[in-house]
Design an enzyme around this catalytic site. Structure first.
Site, PDB file in Angstrom:
ATOM      1  N   GLY A  42      22.509  70.184  73.350  1.00  0.00           N
ATOM      2  CA  GLY A  42      23.259  71.018  74.283  1.00  0.00           C
ATOM      3  C   GLY A  42      22.462  71.243  75.564  1.00  0.00           C
ATOM      4  O   GLY A  42      22.482  70.425  76.488  1.00  0.00           O
ATOM      5  N   GLY A  43      21.721  72.343  75.600  1.00  0.00           N
ATOM      6  CA  GLY A  43      20.984  72.742  76.808  1.00  0.00           C
ATOM      7  C   GLY A  43      20.167  71.625  77.437  1.00  0.00           C
ATOM      8  O   GLY A  43      20.223  71.408  78.655  1.00  0.00           O
TER       9      GLY A  43
ATOM     10  N   TRP B 120      27.680  68.959  77.210  1.00  0.00           N
ATOM     11  CA  TRP B 120      27.475  69.743  78.439  1.00  0.00           C
ATOM     12  C   TRP B 120      28.120  71.128  78.359  1.00  0.00           C
ATOM     13  O   TRP B 120      27.894  71.964  79.221  1.00  0.00           O
ATOM     14  CB  TRP B 120      28.063  68.997  79.640  1.00  0.00           C
TER      15      TRP B 120
ATOM     16  N   GLU C  58      31.045  76.816  68.377  1.00  0.00           N
ATOM     17  CA  GLU C  58      31.615  77.684  69.430  1.00  0.00           C
ATOM     18  C   GLU C  58      33.142  77.645  69.373  1.00  0.00           C
ATOM     19  O   GLU C  58      33.795  78.647  69.662  1.00  0.00           O
ATOM     20  CB  GLU C  58      31.071  77.260  70.806  1.00  0.00           C
TER      21      GLU C  58
ATOM     22  N   SER D 200      18.924  73.390  69.514  1.00  0.00           N
ATOM     23  CA  SER D 200      17.702  73.545  70.310  1.00  0.00           C
ATOM     24  C   SER D 200      16.795  72.308  70.286  1.00  0.00           C
ATOM     25  O   SER D 200      15.560  72.433  70.321  1.00  0.00           O
ATOM     26  CB  SER D 200      16.936  74.801  69.887  1.00  0.00           C
TER      27      SER D 200
END
Ligand code: PEP
Length: 259
Positions: free
Chosen positions: A240-241, A7, A95, A219
């Site tokens: 992720g997204g 998240w 990240e 992605s």
């Protein structure tokens, strides 16, 4: 198969509660061995633990400190995650490497800390765009893998076997994270095969019989998941997204259950 939903520093409280509520109601296919894990920000650990306590979905943290406790303002330890009911931790995410200057050596220490606390670490590796453009993606990513597992390599054979049985790897090309650009199926397959061979060269007979699972991340969505998860050396996805979009995430989980 493992489907892991990262998240990141999302969502707000209300959206987190809604996601957890829906995940807690997830009914897995009884014939599937697929594991579903979500990785909420630390402020939602307690909410996640309550919501998911008797569900088929587990939860983990997006990072942990390498020490068990101490004067490390703003940090949380692997032990704290475990005590809150978490069972997984993502380590070495690009990240963290990029914005928080995490090195392979530090990631290696975090992996040991996570294992000592009984958490399952997902070790992330993957090349930045310029490395791929120069054609050095294999050596770059395999070197990240080797250095991030340096302290595991120094364990006694028995400890190493135990550690490797808990470990999960995620191949996440940096240029594919959050960009909508997915690595080609050929590139994913080649990279995963290379990482499996590297693990074999590093740890040989100490690897679990089924090998260490390698997830693909970058992605992944409900449209491309079937093709990616259908590749033989791919054992799941780090999402992720799309993990914040309930319908998309649940579709990815259902696709994984069929693999
Ligand atoms: C990630 O955060 O690890 C990730 C793969 O993100 P996304 O799916 O949004 O590319």
């Amino acid at each position: 198969m493992i489907i892991a939903g990262n998240w990141k520093m999302n969502p707000d409280h209300q959206a987190a509660a809604a996601l957890l509520d829906a995940l807690s109601a997830y009914t897995p296919d009884p014939n599937s061995t697929c594991k579903i894990v979500c990785f909420p920000p630390a402020c939602y650990f307690s909410m996640a633990n309550q919501a998911l306590a008797s569900s088929a979905v587990s939860w983990g943290a997006q990072n942990c400190h390498q020490e068990a406790s101490g004067a490390f303002t703003g940090e949380i330890s692997s032990q704290m995650i475990k005590e809150q009911g978490g069972s997984w931790v993502i380590l070495g995410h690009s990240e963290r490497r990029q914005y928080f200057a995490e090195t392979d050596a530090l990631v290696s220490q975090k992996i040991v800390a996570a294992l000592q606390s009984g958490l399952k670490p997902i070790l992330c590796v993957g090349e930045p765009e310029e490395v791929r453009n120069n054609g050095h993606q294999d050596s770059f990513t395999q070197s990240q893998l080797e250095k991030s597992l340096d302290l595991v390599a120094q364990m006694t054979p028995d400890a190493q076997k135990t550690a490797l049985a808990q470990l999960v790897i995620a191949y996440e090309p940096v240029w594919a994270i959050g960009t909508g650009k997915v690595a080609s199926l050929q590139d994913i397959e080649a990279m995963h095969q290379g990482l499996l061979q590297k693990m074999d060269a590093l740890f040989g007979a100490h690897l679990p019989e089924a090998g260490v699972p390698i997830l693909y991340g970058g992605s992944v969505n409900d449209t491309n998941a079937a093709d990616i998860l259908g590749l033989k050396p791919v054992s799941g996805a780090l999402v992720g997204g799309a993990s914040l979009k309930l319908d998309a995430f649940l579709s990815i989980c259902r696709i994984a259950e069929e693999e």
